[in-house]
Design a protein around this motif. Structure first.
Motif, PDB file in Angstrom:
ATOM      1  N   VAL A 176      36.364  25.913  29.588  1.00  0.00           N
ATOM      2  CA  VAL A 176      35.126  26.566  30.030  1.00  0.00           C
ATOM      3  C   VAL A 176      35.359  28.063  30.201  1.00  0.00           C
ATOM      4  O   VAL A 176      34.539  28.897  29.800  1.00  0.00           O
ATOM      5  N   SER A 177      36.504  28.399  30.796  1.00  0.00           N
ATOM      6  CA  SER A 177      36.833  29.802  31.007  1.00  0.00           C
ATOM      7  C   SER A 177      36.951  30.551  29.687  1.00  0.00           C
ATOM      8  O   SER A 177      36.399  31.642  29.527  1.00  0.00           O
ATOM      9  N   GLN A 178      37.666  29.964  28.733  1.00  0.00           N
ATOM     10  CA  GLN A 178      37.873  30.646  27.463  1.00  0.00           C
ATOM     11  C   GLN A 178      36.586  30.753  26.650  1.00  0.00           C
ATOM     12  O   GLN A 178      36.347  31.766  25.989  1.00  0.00           O
ATOM     13  N   LEU A 179      35.753  29.720  26.711  1.00  0.00           N
ATOM     14  CA  LEU A 179      34.504  29.734  25.948  1.00  0.00           C
ATOM     15  C   LEU A 179      33.390  30.510  26.642  1.00  0.00           C
ATOM     16  O   LEU A 179      32.379  30.824  26.015  1.00  0.00           O
ATOM     17  N   SER A 180      33.575  30.828  27.920  1.00  0.00           N
ATOM     18  CA  SER A 180      32.526  31.552  28.652  1.00  0.00           C
ATOM     19  C   SER A 180      32.283  32.946  28.074  1.00  0.00           C
ATOM     20  O   SER A 180      31.217  33.527  28.286  1.00  0.00           O
ATOM     21  N   VAL A 181      33.241  33.463  27.321  1.00  0.00           N
ATOM     22  CA  VAL A 181      33.050  34.785  26.719  1.00  0.00           C
ATOM     23  C   VAL A 181      31.976  34.747  25.628  1.00  0.00           C
ATOM     24  O   VAL A 181      31.447  35.791  25.234  1.00  0.00           O
ATOM     25  N   LEU A 182      31.629  33.553  25.144  1.00  0.00           N
ATOM     26  CA  LEU A 182      30.581  33.450  24.120  1.00  0.00           C
ATOM     27  C   LEU A 182      29.231  33.934  24.639  1.00  0.00           C
ATOM     28  O   LEU A 182      28.409  34.432  23.859  1.00  0.00           O
ATOM     29  N   VAL A 183      28.996  33.800  25.944  1.00  0.00           N
ATOM     30  CA  VAL A 183      27.711  34.225  26.511  1.00  0.00           C
ATOM     31  C   VAL A 183      27.548  35.745  26.445  1.00  0.00           C
ATOM     32  O   VAL A 183      26.579  36.245  25.856  1.00  0.00           O
ATOM     33  N   PRO A 184      28.467  36.541  27.020  1.00  0.00           N
ATOM     34  CA  PRO A 184      28.316  37.988  26.871  1.00  0.00           C
ATOM     35  C   PRO A 184      28.406  38.451  25.419  1.00  0.00           C
ATOM     36  O   PRO A 184      27.742  39.420  25.026  1.00  0.00           O
TER      37      PRO A 184
ATOM     38  N   LEU B 138      36.304  43.842  36.335  1.00  0.00           N
ATOM     39  CA  LEU B 138      37.694  44.127  35.985  1.00  0.00           C
ATOM     40  C   LEU B 138      38.569  44.229  37.227  1.00  0.00           C
ATOM     41  O   LEU B 138      39.699  43.730  37.247  1.00  0.00           O
ATOM     42  N   VAL B 139      38.042  44.871  38.274  1.00  0.00           N
ATOM     43  CA  VAL B 139      38.806  45.004  39.517  1.00  0.00           C
ATOM     44  C   VAL B 139      39.015  43.631  40.168  1.00  0.00           C
ATOM     45  O   VAL B 139      40.117  43.308  40.628  1.00  0.00           O
ATOM     46  N   ILE B 140      37.959  42.821  40.219  1.00  0.00           N
ATOM     47  CA  ILE B 140      38.071  41.490  40.813  1.00  0.00           C
ATOM     48  C   ILE B 140      39.104  40.655  40.064  1.00  0.00           C
ATOM     49  O   ILE B 140      39.979  40.019  40.665  1.00  0.00           O
ATOM     50  N   TYR B 141      39.015  40.670  38.741  1.00  0.00           N
ATOM     51  CA  TYR B 141      39.945  39.878  37.935  1.00  0.00           C
ATOM     52  C   TYR B 141      41.376  40.399  38.079  1.00  0.00           C
ATOM     53  O   TYR B 141      42.312  39.619  38.290  1.00  0.00           O
ATOM     54  N   SER B 142      41.543  41.698  37.972  1.00  0.00           N
ATOM     55  CA  SER B 142      42.887  42.281  38.015  1.00  0.00           C
ATOM     56  C   SER B 142      43.528  42.122  39.385  1.00  0.00           C
ATOM     57  O   SER B 142      44.721  41.790  39.491  1.00  0.00           O
ATOM     58  N   ALA B 143      42.738  42.347  40.440  1.00  0.00           N
ATOM     59  CA  ALA B 143      43.283  42.201  41.789  1.00  0.00           C
ATOM     60  C   ALA B 143      43.624  40.752  42.097  1.00  0.00           C
ATOM     61  O   ALA B 143      44.626  40.466  42.764  1.00  0.00           O
ATOM     62  N   GLY B 144      42.810  39.838  41.603  1.00  0.00           N
ATOM     63  CA  GLY B 144      43.032  38.425  41.894  1.00  0.00           C
ATOM     64  C   GLY B 144      44.176  37.810  41.117  1.00  0.00           C
ATOM     65  O   GLY B 144      44.780  36.832  41.565  1.00  0.00           O
TER      66      GLY B 144
ATOM     67  N   LEU C  50      51.888  25.928  39.185  1.00  0.00           N
ATOM     68  CA  LEU C  50      51.495  26.508  37.898  1.00  0.00           C
ATOM     69  C   LEU C  50      50.043  26.168  37.572  1.00  0.00           C
ATOM     70  O   LEU C  50      49.284  27.022  37.101  1.00  0.00           O
ATOM     71  N   THR C  51      49.654  24.926  37.854  1.00  0.00           N
ATOM     72  CA  THR C  51      48.269  24.508  37.608  1.00  0.00           C
ATOM     73  C   THR C  51      47.302  25.291  38.480  1.00  0.00           C
ATOM     74  O   THR C  51      46.260  25.768  38.005  1.00  0.00           O
ATOM     75  N   LEU C  52      47.636  25.454  39.761  1.00  0.00           N
ATOM     76  CA  LEU C  52      46.779  26.211  40.669  1.00  0.00           C
ATOM     77  C   LEU C  52      46.661  27.667  40.228  1.00  0.00           C
ATOM     78  O   LEU C  52      45.571  28.252  40.279  1.00  0.00           O
ATOM     79  N   ALA C  53      47.763  28.237  39.765  1.00  0.00           N
ATOM     80  CA  ALA C  53      47.754  29.629  39.325  1.00  0.00           C
ATOM     81  C   ALA C  53      46.813  29.817  38.140  1.00  0.00           C
ATOM     82  O   ALA C  53      45.976  30.727  38.127  1.00  0.00           O
ATOM     83  N   PHE C  54      46.935  28.956  37.140  1.00  0.00           N
ATOM     84  CA  PHE C  54      46.091  29.106  35.955  1.00  0.00           C
ATOM     85  C   PHE C  54      44.641  28.719  36.234  1.00  0.00           C
ATOM     86  O   PHE C  54      43.724  29.257  35.602  1.00  0.00           O
ATOM     87  N   ASP C  55      44.394  27.807  37.168  1.00  0.00           N
ATOM     88  CA  ASP C  55      43.017  27.507  37.571  1.00  0.00           C
ATOM     89  C   ASP C  55      42.369  28.729  38.208  1.00  0.00           C
ATOM     90  O   ASP C  55      41.184  29.022  37.973  1.00  0.00           O
ATOM     91  N   THR C  56      43.139  29.445  39.017  1.00  0.00           N
ATOM     92  CA  THR C  56      42.624  30.663  39.649  1.00  0.00           C
ATOM     93  C   THR C  56      42.290  31.713  38.594  1.00  0.00           C
ATOM     94  O   THR C  56      41.233  32.361  38.650  1.00  0.00           O
ATOM     95  N   VAL C  57      43.180  31.872  37.626  1.00  0.00           N
ATOM     96  CA  VAL C  57      42.933  32.816  36.531  1.00  0.00           C
ATOM     97  C   VAL C  57      41.669  32.426  35.769  1.00  0.00           C
ATOM     98  O   VAL C  57      40.844  33.280  35.428  1.00  0.00           O
ATOM     99  N   SER C  58      41.484  31.135  35.519  1.00  0.00           N
ATOM    100  CA  SER C  58      40.305  30.661  34.785  1.00  0.00           C
ATOM    101  C   SER C  58      39.018  30.976  35.540  1.00  0.00           C
ATOM    102  O   SER C  58      38.032  31.440  34.954  1.00  0.00           O
ATOM    103  N   LEU C  59      39.014  30.733  36.848  1.00  0.00           N
ATOM    104  CA  LEU C  59      37.822  31.006  37.653  1.00  0.00           C
ATOM    105  C   LEU C  59      37.501  32.498  37.678  1.00  0.00           C
ATOM    106  O   LEU C  59      36.332  32.897  37.561  1.00  0.00           O
ATOM    107  N   LEU C  60      38.523  33.316  37.815  1.00  0.00           N
ATOM    108  CA  LEU C  60      38.310  34.763  37.836  1.00  0.00           C
ATOM    109  C   LEU C  60      37.838  35.267  36.476  1.00  0.00           C
ATOM    110  O   LEU C  60      37.025  36.202  36.397  1.00  0.00           O
ATOM    111  N   ASN C  61      38.324  34.652  35.412  1.00  0.00           N
ATOM    112  CA  ASN C  61      37.879  35.042  34.075  1.00  0.00           C
ATOM    113  C   ASN C  61      36.407  34.702  33.866  1.00  0.00           C
ATOM    114  O   ASN C  61      35.664  35.466  33.239  1.00  0.00           O
TER     115      ASN C  61
END
Length: 229
Positions: free
Chosen positions: A19-27, A169-175, A193-204
């Motif tokens: 979902v995170s990776q495909l969410s860029v299709l909207v913008p 960008l600030v929210i994503y980079s800081a998080g 590792l799973t929690l870390a990448f889940d956090t990255v996905s949500l911020l993305n």
């Protein structure tokens, strides 16, 4: 004792990543429809959506066909920094601010190469490069915020596309900055590792939502306001 992660949670994490990776299709879709209205700065932001989409595809290909996608991460980090460096170089009006962005972006390119071929290597996640990138992009965004406060050209901040993109960008980079520093240390802990990448996905996803609003706020009049080439 290592914490065992339920299978359903791993599945949910994988779905979240997609979902995170495909969410860029909207913008990207909105930007494509309104691309003729974009100022040069927003046009650079438009190119970032292509980079994000193609990187997502390359990561999946690398993971499933070659069982290695970290070289893609290294390249993505470099190209993303170059794109946003270009965007802020065009957006900032003070000459020394532009020179600073230009110099730091070139310096980062050298550091990214050092990280890829010496510090961490192409076969490891570029945690150092991503962490330095986070600090750099936050700094660029702060310069833009300072310019907005100094010039007060925009009465409603939510109407400025670069402001919205910079907030994202600030929210994503800081998080994610600290996570990227530690991510190679999480290799022995699947739960961390799973929690870390889940956090990255949500911020993305949050970042792509703000990019969507940024492209919706772009108007023809902004082309006249941009004097940089």
């Amino acid at each position: 004792m290592m914490l065992q992660i339920p299978a359903w949670l791993l599945t949910a994490s994988e779905v979240l990543e997609w979902v995170s990776q495909l969410s860029v299709l909207v913008p990207l879709a909105i930007a494509w429809r309104r691309r003729t209205l974009f100022a040069p700065t927003v046009r650079v932001l438009f190119w970032y959506t292509y980079l994000s989409l193609f990187t997502s595809l390359a990561l999946q290909i690398g993971r499933h066909l070659f069982h290695l996608n970290t070289p893609v991460q290294h390249l993505y980090t470099l190209l993303k920094t170059l794109l946003f460096g270009r965007m802020y170089y065009l957006a900032l009006r003070r000459p020394w601010h532009r020179q600073l962005v230009y110099g730091l972006t070139l310096g980062f390119a050298g550091f990214a190469a050092l990280d890829a071929f010496y510090l961490e290597g192409l076969t490891h996640f570029n945690s150092y490069g991503r962490a330095v990138q986070s600090l750099l992009l936050i700094g660029f965004a702060m310069l833009y915020f300072e310019q907005m406060l100094r010039e007060l050209r925009v009465s409603r901040l939510e109407q400025d596309p670069l402001f919205l993109a910079s907030v994202g960008l600030v929210i994503y980079s800081a998080g994610t900055g600290m996570l990227f520093v530690l991510i190679n240390n999480f290799r022995e802990s699947l739960s961390a590792l799973t929690l870390a990448f889940d956090t990255v996905s949500l911020l993305n996803i949050a970042f792509n939502v703000l990019l969507t609003f940024a492209f919706l706020r772009a108007h023809p009049s902004e082309v006249e306001q941009s004097h940089q080439g």
